[in-house]
Design a protein around this motif. Structure first.
Motif, short mmCIF file in Angstrom:
data_model
loop_
_atom_site.label_atom_id
_atom_site.label_comp_id
_atom_site.label_asym_id
_atom_site.label_seq_id
_atom_site.Cartn_x
_atom_site.Cartn_y
_atom_site.Cartn_z
N GLU A 172 0.83 -1.21 0.00
CA GLU A 172 0.00 0.00 0.00
C GLU A 172 0.86 1.26 0.00
OE1 GLU A 172 -3.61 2.14 2.58
OE2 GLU A 172 -2.85 0.17 3.17
N PRO A 437 2.87 -4.05 7.26
CA PRO A 437 2.01 -5.18 7.66
C PRO A 437 2.75 -6.51 7.67
CG PRO A 437 0.84 -3.72 6.15
CD PRO A 437 2.27 -3.27 6.16
N TYR A 446 0.81 -8.89 14.06
CA TYR A 446 -0.11 -8.41 13.03
C TYR A 446 -1.56 -8.65 13.43
CZ TYR A 446 -2.33 -7.97 8.41
OH TYR A 446 -3.12 -7.60 7.36
N ASN A 448 -4.40 -7.26 11.27
CA ASN A 448 -5.15 -6.66 10.15
C ASN A 448 -4.85 -5.18 9.93
OD1 ASN A 448 -6.52 -9.06 9.43
ND2 ASN A 448 -7.92 -8.74 11.15
N GLU A 449 -3.78 -4.67 10.54
CA GLU A 449 -3.43 -3.28 10.24
C GLU A 449 -2.92 -3.17 8.81
OE1 GLU A 449 -2.39 -4.00 14.61
OE2 GLU A 449 -2.01 -5.02 12.68
N SER A 450 -3.12 -2.02 8.20
CA SER A 450 -2.64 -1.79 6.85
C SER A 450 -1.99 -0.42 6.77
CB SER A 450 -3.78 -1.87 5.83
OG SER A 450 -4.73 -0.86 6.07
N PHE A 452 -0.41 2.97 6.91
CA PHE A 452 0.24 3.79 7.92
C PHE A 452 -0.11 3.36 9.34
CE2 PHE A 452 0.17 6.49 4.12
CZ PHE A 452 1.53 6.69 3.99
N ASP A 453 -1.26 2.74 9.55
CA ASP A 453 -1.55 2.18 10.87
C ASP A 453 -0.52 1.12 11.22
OD1 ASP A 453 -3.77 3.78 11.18
OD2 ASP A 453 -5.19 2.27 10.46
N ALA A 454 -0.19 0.29 10.24
CA ALA A 454 0.83 -0.73 10.47
C ALA A 454 2.20 -0.10 10.69
CB ALA A 454 0.88 -1.69 9.28
N ASP A 456 2.82 2.85 11.96
CA ASP A 456 2.81 3.44 13.31
C ASP A 456 3.03 2.36 14.37
OD1 ASP A 456 2.37 6.01 12.38
OD2 ASP A 456 0.19 5.87 12.55
N LYS A 457 2.36 1.23 14.21
CA LYS A 457 2.50 0.14 15.18
C LYS A 457 3.91 -0.44 15.16
CE LYS A 457 0.31 -4.14 16.75
NZ LYS A 457 -0.84 -5.07 16.57
N ARG A 474 1.05 10.26 3.96
CA ARG A 474 -0.33 10.18 4.43
C ARG A 474 -1.06 11.51 4.33
NH1 ARG A 474 0.29 8.00 10.29
NH2 ARG A 474 2.47 7.62 9.77
#
Length: 497
Positions: A172, A437, A446, A448-450, A452-454, A456-457, A474
């Protein structure tokens, strides 16, 4: 120095002509007629230089129609501190291993090392060859080349660029890097299919004489920023010499000692650049060609038959999801050894015709043995790459991306079998945050983050900062949304132009 085509040795061109053309008219790739000698004494002198000066040494050996002043301008422009920081290609020692990090440029992938240079070389080549037309760059990408090319050519006078990427075949963040690209001369388009479909479409456009002649009448000349262009490949040769210099400076080898080089391999350009470095003097014992689940190259080196008629897999190392490795053609030319350039080119043309017609070819035994003498190979699927990521993080607190993990995994497999004895360099080709991810999945985190959420995590989990060039995406708007069939690529370009 002159350059000849891998499929026809009749026409010899200067470096500037090869760079502007990108691809020879009959579909062959340009290669140097001979290789410069860069011996141990010269390498030892390079060890005292910063990266840009090392790169200038290598470029000057191959691009003999460029003046010293032009080459200095090229390296100054390409490897400026604001683009790469202090060292464009740092060599990191990680738990007794050496990792060459090639992702500190503006798009955080190794393609920056060449694609910040190519516009510098291209604009000067246009002047040298008296090109009075706009040069329109066509690019097929499996993820990283596209953004790096866009970053290099955006708003460069006298050029335009169109990037084709496989719809659904990139991460992504890779997709957003491309589709948010600004610039008055850029176009980004998804192709229904995989990278091979996009790459084949681009090659078909280049070799359609009626089509390219019509574009010339419109004042447009086509060229390429893929590694089929010699101007893309020769800057990559430089960082292998630089890595060797840094290993010697660190006391890991003495000048003249051999090393091994492990490369995550898809289109074969990066590992071919390493082989070219050896042809002009870099002491390399073996090249480790590392494949993911799309292991067409591993099968080829083991069997001598190249066969693209096989399932295509989407993996967590998408930049390697390739079944037609274009730069392998150059290696075939180097290995042909049929007594003359004409005979070598005739053999390569025959093999490439078989590939186009049947999807496969088989090498003569002597060629295969020459390749096996230089190249080790292996494969690592997603699970093996994830295991390598966990191992490196847990034991050395070093985070490597999914592509680098493929190379490290194969290197470790071969070393365990006793096939690797000399010190090795593993190429690290992208920031792990481009594939967040998959990185979380490798680390067992993991959910199910995709996108920028992933990212950040991953940053919170590891304590590592998201590179500014990735995190800032973003905030950008998507500007390019076209999706076309591969058969429409030529008509699409024509309508745009």
């Amino acid at each position: 120095m002159k350059y000849v085509s891998t499929r026809s040795a009749e026409r010899k061109v200067d470096a500037a002509q090869a760079i502007v053309a990108g691809l020879s008219h009959e579909g062959g790739l340009y290669v140097p007629e001979e290789f410069p000698a860069i011996g141990a004494e010269r390498i030892e002198k390079m060890a005292n230089l910063p990266y840009a000066a090392r790169a200038k040494e290598i470029l000057g050996a191959y691009l003999t129609d460029y003046t010293e002043e032009e080459l200095q301008q090229c390296v100054d422009g390409a490897y400026a501190p604001e683009r790469f920081g202090g060292n464009p290609a740092p060599l990191e020692k990680v738990g007794g291993r050496f990792v060459l990090e090639l992702w500190h440029g503006p798009t955080h992938a190794f393609k920056d090392m060449a694609l910040q240079m190519l516009p510098q070389l291209m604009t000067r080549a246009m002047k040298k060859t008296s090109v009075d037309k706009e040069v329109f760059i066509l690019v097929a990408t499996s993820g990283d080349t596209g953004k790096a090319a866009l970053e290099g050519f955006a708003d460069v006078d006298g050029t335009g660029i169109c990037v084709f990427y496989p719809y659904g075949g990139t991460s992504e963040i890779q997709r957003l890097q491309m589709t948010t690209q600004q610039g008055k001369n850029v176009l980004v388009t998804a192709v229904k299919g995989n990278f091979d479909d996009a790459q084949s479409g681009v090659k078909a456009i280049f070799t359609d004489k009626a089509y390219t002649d019509e574009l010339k009448e419109m004042g447009i000349r086509l060229s390429s920023a893929n590694s089929i262009n010699w101007g893309r490949l020769v800057p990559q040769v430089a960082y292998y010499f630089s890595a060797y210099c840094d290993m010697a400076n660190a006391g890991a080898v003495k000048f003249g000692d051999e090393i091994n080089i492990a490369v995550p391999t898809g289109n074969f350009g990066n590992i071919l650049a390493a082989y070219i470095a050896k042809l002009c003097g870099l002491p390399v014992k073996r090249f480790i060609c590392a494949s993911n689940k799309n292991n067409v190259l591993t099968d080829f080196i083991q069997s001598g038959t190249y066969d693209k008629n096989r399932p295509f897999y989407l993996t967590t190392s998408p930049s390697m999801d390739i079944l037609i490795s274009s730069n392998l053609e150059r290696l075939l030319f180097f290995m042909a050894n049929r007594g003359s350039e004409a005979a070598d080119a005739a053999l390569v043309a025959s093999l490439m015709a078989q590939l186009k017609e049947t999807g496969r070819y088989t090498l003569p035994n002597d060629m295969l043995e020459r390749i096996r003498a230089q190249f080790l190979c292996g494969r690592a699927d997603d699970d093996a790459a994830f295991a390598a990521i966990r191992d490196m993080w847990q034991n050395s607190h070093y985070l490597m991306d999914t592509h680098t993990a493929v190379a490290y995994s194969v290197y470790a497999q071969l070393k365990a079998k006793g096939l690797i004895t000399a010190p090795a360099v593993v190429l690290s080709t992208a920031s792990p945050f481009k594939f967040a991810p998959a990185m979380l999945k490798a680390l067992g985190e993991y959910a199910n983050e995709s996108g920028f959420d992933a990212a950040d995590k991953l940053s919170a989990l590891t304590g590592l900062a998201i590179p500014a060039g990735l995190g800032g995406i973003r905030e950008l708007s998507v500007l390019h949304t076209d999706v076309i069939d591969p058969a429409e690529m030529g008509a699409y370009i024509h309508s745009v132009l």
